[in-house]
Write a protein that holds these residues in place. Structure first.
Motif, PDB file in Angstrom:
ATOM      1  N   ALA A  80       0.811  -1.226   0.000  1.00 17.23           N
ATOM      2  CA  ALA A  80       0.000   0.000   0.000  1.00 17.23           C
ATOM      3  C   ALA A  80       0.840   1.270   0.000  1.00 17.23           C
ATOM      4  O   ALA A  80       0.320   2.353  -0.225  1.00 17.23           O
ATOM      5  CB  ALA A  80      -0.945   0.004   1.198  1.00 17.23           C
ATOM      6  N   GLY A  81       2.138   1.144   0.247  1.00 17.43           N
ATOM      7  CA  GLY A  81       2.965   2.334   0.269  1.00 17.43           C
ATOM      8  C   GLY A  81       3.033   2.936   1.667  1.00 17.43           C
ATOM      9  O   GLY A  81       2.253   2.559   2.546  1.00 17.43           O
ATOM     10  N   PRO A  82       3.985   3.870   1.875  1.00 15.36           N
ATOM     11  CA  PRO A  82       4.232   4.373   3.229  1.00 15.36           C
ATOM     12  C   PRO A  82       3.055   5.146   3.839  1.00 15.36           C
ATOM     13  O   PRO A  82       2.709   4.920   4.995  1.00 15.36           O
ATOM     14  CB  PRO A  82       5.450   5.281   3.059  1.00 15.36           C
ATOM     15  N   ALA A  83       2.434   6.017   3.064  1.00 17.51           N
ATOM     16  CA  ALA A  83       1.402   6.867   3.670  1.00 17.51           C
ATOM     17  C   ALA A  83       0.161   6.043   4.008  1.00 17.51           C
ATOM     18  O   ALA A  83      -0.333   6.062   5.140  1.00 17.51           O
ATOM     19  CB  ALA A  83       1.038   8.009   2.729  1.00 17.51           C
ATOM     20  N   LEU A  84      -0.332   5.281   3.023  1.00 15.96           N
ATOM     21  CA  LEU A  84      -1.499   4.458   3.316  1.00 15.96           C
ATOM     22  C   LEU A  84      -1.143   3.399   4.350  1.00 15.96           C
ATOM     23  O   LEU A  84      -1.952   3.043   5.202  1.00 15.96           O
ATOM     24  CB  LEU A  84      -2.025   3.788   2.042  1.00 15.96           C
ATOM     25  N   GLY A  85       0.101   2.908   4.294  1.00 15.26           N
ATOM     26  CA  GLY A  85       0.557   1.925   5.286  1.00 15.26           C
ATOM     27  C   GLY A  85       0.447   2.485   6.696  1.00 15.26           C
ATOM     28  O   GLY A  85      -0.007   1.803   7.620  1.00 15.26           O
ATOM     29  N   ALA A  86       0.841   3.737   6.865  1.00 10.55           N
ATOM     30  CA  ALA A  86       0.765   4.353   8.195  1.00 10.55           C
ATOM     31  C   ALA A  86      -0.692   4.508   8.631  1.00 10.55           C
ATOM     32  O   ALA A  86      -1.037   4.255   9.790  1.00 10.55           O
ATOM     33  CB  ALA A  86       1.460   5.713   8.179  1.00 10.55           C
ATOM     34  N   LEU A  87      -1.546   4.904   7.683  1.00  9.74           N
ATOM     35  CA  LEU A  87      -2.973   5.043   8.020  1.00  9.74           C
ATOM     36  C   LEU A  87      -3.562   3.696   8.427  1.00  9.74           C
ATOM     37  O   LEU A  87      -4.324   3.599   9.395  1.00  9.74           O
ATOM     38  CB  LEU A  87      -3.760   5.553   6.817  1.00  9.74           C
ATOM     39  N   ILE A  88      -3.204   2.657   7.663  1.00  9.34           N
ATOM     40  CA  ILE A  88      -3.714   1.329   7.976  1.00  9.34           C
ATOM     41  C   ILE A  88      -3.255   0.913   9.370  1.00  9.34           C
ATOM     42  O   ILE A  88      -4.022   0.364  10.162  1.00  9.34           O
ATOM     43  CB  ILE A  88      -3.274   0.311   6.900  1.00  9.34           C
ATOM     44  N   ALA A  89      -1.983   1.220   9.694  1.00  9.02           N
ATOM     45  CA  ALA A  89      -1.459   0.877  11.020  1.00  9.02           C
ATOM     46  C   ALA A  89      -2.319   1.531  12.104  1.00  9.02           C
ATOM     47  O   ALA A  89      -2.681   0.904  13.104  1.00  9.02           O
ATOM     48  CB  ALA A  89      -0.003   1.319  11.143  1.00  9.02           C
ATOM     49  N   LEU A  90      -2.670   2.795  11.881  1.00  9.25           N
ATOM     50  CA  LEU A  90      -3.480   3.498  12.868  1.00  9.25           C
ATOM     51  C   LEU A  90      -4.852   2.832  13.011  1.00  9.25           C
ATOM     52  O   LEU A  90      -5.301   2.524  14.116  1.00  9.25           O
ATOM     53  CB  LEU A  90      -3.660   4.966  12.451  1.00  9.25           C
ATOM     54  N   VAL A  91      -5.494   2.598  11.868  1.00  7.08           N
ATOM     55  CA  VAL A  91      -6.854   2.075  11.911  1.00  7.08           C
ATOM     56  C   VAL A  91      -6.882   0.677  12.549  1.00  7.08           C
ATOM     57  O   VAL A  91      -7.746   0.374  13.376  1.00  7.08           O
ATOM     58  CB  VAL A  91      -7.462   2.056  10.487  1.00  7.08           C
ATOM     59  N   VAL A  92      -5.902  -0.150  12.191  1.00  9.06           N
ATOM     60  CA  VAL A  92      -5.856  -1.488  12.778  1.00  9.06           C
ATOM     61  C   VAL A  92      -5.666  -1.380  14.292  1.00  9.06           C
ATOM     62  O   VAL A  92      -6.270  -2.123  15.065  1.00  9.06           O
ATOM     63  CB  VAL A  92      -4.732  -2.331  12.132  1.00  9.06           C
ATOM     64  N   ASN A  93      -4.850  -0.429  14.723  1.00  9.27           N
ATOM     65  CA  ASN A  93      -4.651  -0.255  16.165  1.00  9.27           C
ATOM     66  C   ASN A  93      -5.909   0.237  16.865  1.00  9.27           C
ATOM     67  O   ASN A  93      -6.170  -0.140  17.999  1.00  9.27           O
ATOM     68  CB  ASN A  93      -3.479   0.687  16.441  1.00  9.27           C
ATOM     69  N   VAL A  94      -6.675   1.093  16.185  1.00 12.30           N
ATOM     70  CA  VAL A  94      -7.926   1.561  16.781  1.00 12.30           C
ATOM     71  C   VAL A  94      -8.843   0.366  17.031  1.00 12.30           C
ATOM     72  O   VAL A  94      -9.393   0.195  18.116  1.00 12.30           O
ATOM     73  CB  VAL A  94      -8.624   2.593  15.870  1.00 12.30           C
ATOM     74  N   PHE A  95      -8.984  -0.505  16.005  1.00 12.38           N
ATOM     75  CA  PHE A  95      -9.880  -1.649  16.174  1.00 12.38           C
ATOM     76  C   PHE A  95      -9.319  -2.649  17.179  1.00 12.38           C
ATOM     77  O   PHE A  95     -10.065  -3.238  17.963  1.00 12.38           O
ATOM     78  CB  PHE A  95     -10.170  -2.317  14.821  1.00 12.38           C
ATOM     79  N   SER A  96      -8.000  -2.836  17.164  1.00 14.63           N
ATOM     80  CA  SER A  96      -7.411  -3.753  18.134  1.00 14.63           C
ATOM     81  C   SER A  96      -7.691  -3.268  19.551  1.00 14.63           C
ATOM     82  O   SER A  96      -8.052  -4.052  20.427  1.00 14.63           O
ATOM     83  CB  SER A  96      -5.896  -3.859  17.928  1.00 14.63           C
ATOM     84  N   ALA A  97      -7.502  -1.969  19.765  1.00 16.81           N
ATOM     85  CA  ALA A  97      -7.716  -1.427  21.106  1.00 16.81           C
ATOM     86  C   ALA A  97      -9.173  -1.636  21.527  1.00 16.81           C
ATOM     87  O   ALA A  97      -9.456  -1.990  22.668  1.00 16.81           O
ATOM     88  CB  ALA A  97      -7.348   0.050  21.140  1.00 16.81           C
ATOM     89  N   ALA A  98     -10.086  -1.451  20.578  1.00 17.50           N
ATOM     90  CA  ALA A  98     -11.505  -1.617  20.912  1.00 17.50           C
ATOM     91  C   ALA A  98     -11.797  -3.057  21.303  1.00 17.50           C
ATOM     92  O   ALA A  98     -12.705  -3.321  22.076  1.00 17.50           O
ATOM     93  CB  ALA A  98     -12.374  -1.202  19.737  1.00 17.50           C
ATOM     94  N   LEU A  99     -11.017  -3.988  20.772  1.00 15.43           N
ATOM     95  CA  LEU A  99     -11.254  -5.394  21.096  1.00 15.43           C
ATOM     96  C   LEU A  99     -10.264  -5.901  22.143  1.00 15.43           C
ATOM     97  O   LEU A  99     -10.024  -7.101  22.261  1.00 15.43           O
ATOM     98  CB  LEU A  99     -11.163  -6.257  19.839  1.00 15.43           C
ATOM     99  N   GLY A 100      -9.663  -4.994  22.885  1.00 18.51           N
ATOM    100  CA  GLY A 100      -8.878  -5.434  24.021  1.00 18.51           C
ATOM    101  C   GLY A 100      -7.461  -5.872  23.712  1.00 18.51           C
ATOM    102  O   GLY A 100      -6.802  -6.499  24.519  1.00 18.51           O
TER     103      GLY A 100
END
Ligand SMILES: Nc1ncnc2c1ncn2[C@@H]1O[C@H](COP(=O)(O)OP(=O)(O)OP(=O)(O)O)[C@@H](O)[C@H]1O
Ligand SMILES: Nc1ncnc2c1ncn2[C@@H]1O[C@H](COP(=O)(O)OP(=O)(O)OP(=O)(O)O)[C@@H](O)[C@H]1O
Ligand SMILES: [Mg+2]
Ligand SMILES: [Mg+2]
Lengths: 227, 271, 292, 292
Positions: A80-100
């Motif tokens: 996905a490239g660096p910029a989208l990669g960073a966004l994906i990292a954020l979004v995945v972390n948001v969902f991970s945090a929501a699921l503990g």
């Protein structure tokens, strides 16, 4: 066993604030560049579904050392490239945090670690390809090094922050953290090799996919495409 | 399905609890729950007394129970967050200066022993982590899908909100794609119980998952543009402002946390 | 000898219920047997539980409470592989079951999992591809095949394992009439090789044409079964499952003409209409949908 | 009035060819018009180019060389939005079409993109859902809808934009007969509201039942078109496209009986067989597949 994320409440307040600030700055830069380039539907769609895939992959239990989970951050960065990669990292972390998994307060720190993995893997992969490496060694190395960089950064974050409630001097803390970093380095190697196989497989079923990315990357500067 | 991990909550299970059950916690306003997560994060970050942390943890466990959620699954879901605690706190528990519990263990590295301080640190870190984990799960499992989406859309800046909304929508689809792939290779005699022997099969499953994701995103672009998408999925849905009662409670909670920090932890204010 | 109740079943499923992780009950109490040398078609609306039932037959899904007996021996948790090698499964979604970089590799995939040596595996894979007329696809990348081709390769990948039963979940989904017919022909061919076939379909013409036994599902229950002639001329059963009989049956029923022999396929209808006053057709005619 | 050649077409596509990025030619030279108040069905095998053609009609795809004229004015690159709002599109894969967290949000999605204020958008979305009998789904999560429900919501999301033409790519894919019939009914209803419909399908019974005009594609070319009666009684055309006529046509043709009026739907066949010596049926009968 898993690709370990920093856990809730492990750092003092000032460190939480610091890493949140750094994380917000990183994402702020990415968002600024994306907006400046005019956000394209295909970027949003790729990032959205890419994050969904990464999150889904996390549900799969890989039977190594009693079971590991991975987000394939390196692979996501490469595709996905660096910029989208960073966004994906954020979004995945948001969902991970929501699921503990991971932490709400340390969203900044965890995103920083994962974004580093994605970004590093991307640039190393591009560099190695330019040096005429084959796909498998290039991806495996890029992902391994990228993920290792993330593991080391995570160790550094812990040492700089100090563990909440521990009276241990920084030097001793470094020793203690070395074990954790070591574990994550081990996972990085497994994940790096797996990433290599995955990309090799992708190259064999959709050869155009990697060529396509190459071509796109060739046309614009790398940050510009993803950003 | 058995091949997916027990240790990570299945998003479909989460929505099933949120959509089809009811409890006092379900009826609490989504913003209130969101605010409470923040207060808890702050609380576990500043609190440094084991009794306080244990109390907080016990309280979230009660909330989880009141919401009618399954404790047994919670134990599985604790594995991943506890892994961090174990990998950080175990070495610390040994290295932490203080009074050894019981005798010391002679090793080539010197005498190793778990100190009281180390053990307490371990317990504190566990309570900190599990308090927020438990509450976050209780919140997501009692808040309707549409409300979660609305909150995400409100809290995050564009384009992160757009990406997040699509992720939320397509996570279910991707989990099912992955499941279908696993099911298909198992049906042809693949054994996934050993990683190295099956690394190619794993690579194929993961590769196909990502490929599906990429191709789906290509089709998604078409369908969104066909309806005039220009970078903004606005949600008209609305989570109203919490009732006064809940606002009062929330303010009180924050006041208590800040007050506790100023008085008991940092000693800024002395009584 | 289709579904001959006196011979021992190849697969015997008894399931009290199947509950999905999110609490949806996909299937209630079901007893289902597959006998040697028969073709069974499962019909029923979307969400009736067809896929849920089928996936129990090779232990992809395991009942909440119940038992799966394959070749006379119950399957235990350590033994799932036996169910999977005895009962081949072609999933509905062709896109998620071909996982190798080339067609030949994909067909060999199962053999490799069972430890068959490379040479032999290649040879058997080639034979299986030939059986479904797909030899020319050998070196193609599965991902780029058409829907019908993917379905055939999926079939070859299962045939190669020489199962005693093959399960096909909606084998015609997304295929054009010509390709549907090709798949229908292959179902017949597999059946002729002595393999029992269990399939689900929304195409009642197809079910009428290939099946010895039709099994009607509704809301997670098997609400009735019998020969195509029995099922499709039983309006109450069809109503209960919210199904309409195949075209031939409706025409035979609705036209004022005196139609003999309760035709269920188009060929039988034509024969009946042609007024041939010979015996009502007894032999099943093989024609897939779109057959003419 | 169907396909009346003297009125101006709503959509007029002229396309020299369409080449996909990987070099596959999805469609050769094609001229295609959609006239007011008609239902056009595209039929042809897998890969014949149906989806490729349809996606040109609302400028989702742009021809290598050619022109798309909507409502008398050519579409330019800056103007794609006009084509997209005039020509609504329901994709084959209903799952990727629904993007918002709830059904109501999804139906409002298009309106909001065109800047309609929230209140009005909600009201119009509710109306569109009512038109397809899906009001009860308003608060549901798209992922948990059944295939048929997803299709209806997709339809509502397009209807709400009040297009003059609606394109449906394989609207019956994966649906059971009862749900297919529901969708078929809604096609009729949309048509009655004065909207032209262009659809692709593998179900020739469905095409015969709903379409005023059938357009046969093969290998990226439109190889012929006409009324259902013309097309389905033209064996050479069907052969060229590797298609078989619908069941009613085959039965009418194959039975020795003297069947009047070239029936193309089952209802017509029944009527013809019933020997009603009245006029051959002139009015199109609306019955989806599975109608009885
Ligand atoms: N993975 C799953 N999780 C939860 N519920 C499921 C799952 N798979 C199926 N179901 C539900 O179980 C019921 C039976 O589904 P099943 O897929 O067996 O139906 P089907 O007869 O195969 O339908 P179709 O014709 O649409 O394929 C349905 O209500 C469905 O929504
Ligand atoms: N995105 C794409 N990239 C490359 N080739 C494509 C793409 N989409 C379609 N094609 C090719 O273009 C041709 C026409 O495809 P199209 O999807 O229009 O057929 P279709 O008539 O809709 O078939 P089906 O009935 O299977 O949906 C086929 O050869 C197909 O393989
Ligand atoms: Mg099914
Ligand atoms: Mg198509």
């Amino acid at each position: 066993m898993a690709h370990i994320h920093l856990g809730e409440g492990s750092f003092p307040l000032w460190a939480v604030a610091l890493w949140t600030l750094v994380g917000v700055t990183l994402i702020g830069i990415v968002v600024y560049r994306l907006r400046r380039g005019g956000i394209k539907t295909h970027q949003i769609a790729l990032a959205g579904i890419g994050a969904a895939a990464s999150f889904a992959v996390f549900q799969l239990n890989l039977p190594v050392w009693g079971g590991i989970h991975m987000n394939l951050t390196g692979l996501v960065g490469i595709l996905a490239g660096p910029a989208l990669g960073a966004l994906i990292a954020l979004v995945v972390n948001v969902f991970s945090a929501a699921l503990g998994h991971g932490a709400v307060g340390l969203l900044g720190a965890n995103t920083l670690v994962n974004a580093t993995e994605a970004i590093a893997a991307y640039y190393i992969f591009r560099t190695l390809l330019r040096m005429d490496w084959d796909v498998f060694p290039a991806t495996a190395s890029a992902a391994t090094i990228g993920l290792s960089a993330g593991a080391v950064l995570m160790g550094a974050i812990i040492v700089v922050s100090g563990v909440n409630g521990s009276a241990l001097p920084r030097a001793d803390l470094t020793v203690a953290v070395a074990g954790l970093v070591g574990l994550n380095l081990g996972v990085a190697v497994v994940e790096g090799i797996l990433t290599g196989f995955v990309v090799q497989f992708l190259a064999s079923v959709r050869p155009d996919l990697l060529d396509l990315i190459d071509r796109e990357r060739g046309e614009e500067d790398p940050a510009g495409v993803a950003a | 399905m058995t091949t997916l991990s027990n240790h990570v909550p299945d998003p479909r299970l989460i929505t099933a609890y949120a959509e089809h059950r009811d409890s006092p916690v379900h009826r609490v306003n989504a913003w209130t729950k969101f605010g409470t997560v923040g207060a808890l994060v702050l609380a576990v970050t500043v609190a440094d007394s084991l009794p306080v942390l244990t109390g907080l943890y016990a309280a979230t466990l009660v909330v989880y129970g009141v919401a009618g959620l399954p404790y047994r699954r919670l134990l599985y879901w604790y594995t991943l967050p506890l892994l961090f605690v174990v990998s950080v706190a175990v070495p610390l528990a040994v290295l932490e200066p203080g009074t050894p519990i019981g005798g010391a263990l002679g090793t080539p590295l010197g005498a190793l022993s778990v100190t009281w301080q180390g053990a307490i640190l371990f317990a504190e870190l566990s309570c900190r982590s599990l308090t927020v984990v438990t509450f976050a799960l209780a919140a997501t499992m009692t808040t309707r899908y549409a409300d979660v989406a609305y909150l995400l859309g409100r809290v995050l800046p564009t384009p992160i909100d757009q990406v997040t909304l699509l992720t939320y929508r397509f996570t279910f689809v991707m989990v099912e794609t992955l499941e279908a792939l696993v099911r298909a290779v198992l049906a042809r005699g693949a054994t996934l119980s050993e990683f190295w022997a099956n690394r190619r099969t794993y690579a194929r499953i993961l590769g196909m998952t990502l490929l599906t994701a990429i191709e789906r995103s290509e089709r998604l672009v078409k369908s969104m543009e066909a309806r005039g998408y220009d970078g903004d999925i606005t949600l008209y849905g609305d989570v109203p402002r919490p009732p006064i009662r809940e606002i009062v409670v929330l303010v009180a909670v924050y006041a208590a946390v800040v007050g506790y920090a100023l008085i008991a932890v940092y000693g800024v204010v002395s009584l | 000898m289709s579904g001959d109740e006196t011979t021992a079943p190849l697969v015997d499923l008894h399931c009290e219920a199947h509950t999905y992780p999110d609490g949806t009950v996909g299937m209630h109490e079901v007893d289902f047997q597959v006998y040697p040398d028969e073709v069974v078609a499962l019909v029923g609306g979307n969400g009736a539980g067809k896929s849920t039932l089928l996936e129990h037959l090779n232990a992809t899904l395991v009942p909440d409470d119940g038992e799966l007996v394959v070749d006379g021996t119950p399957i235990t948790d350590d033994d799932l592989a036996r169910a999977r090698s005895a009962v081949g499964f072609v999933f509905q979604d062709a896109d998620t079951q071909l996982v190798a970089p080339t067609v030949l590799d994909d067909v060999r995939f199962g053999l490799q999992n069972y430890g068959v040596p490379a040479e032999e595996a290649t040879e058997r894979a080639r034979e299986a591809l030939a059986t479904v007329d797909a030899s020319h696809l050998e070196d193609r990348i599965p991902h780029y095949l058409s829907g019908g081709e993917k379905r055939l390769v999926g079939l070859a990948g299962v045939l190669v394992l020489e199962p005693s039963v093959i399960v096909l979940d909606e084998p015609l989904a997304g295929l054009d009439p010509a390709r549907s017919r090709l798949v229908a022909d292959h179902v017949e061919r597999i059946h002729e090789e002595g393999i029992s076939v269990v399939l689900s379909t929304h195409d009642l013409e197809f079910a009428a044409a290939v099946a010895d036994r039709i099994c009607v599902m509704s809301d997670g229950d098997v609400v009735g079964q019998g020969t195509p002639r029995e099922v499709f001329y039983d309006p109450e059963l069809l109503d209960a499952a919210n199904l309409h009989p195949p075209s031939a049956v409706r025409v035979a029923r609705d036209t004022g003409l005196d139609v003999d022999g309760r035709p269920v396929t188009e060929a039988e209808l034509v024969q009946a209409l042609a007024g041939s006053q010979s015996e009502p057709p007894q032999t099943r005619r093989v024609d897939g949908p779109g057959a003419d």
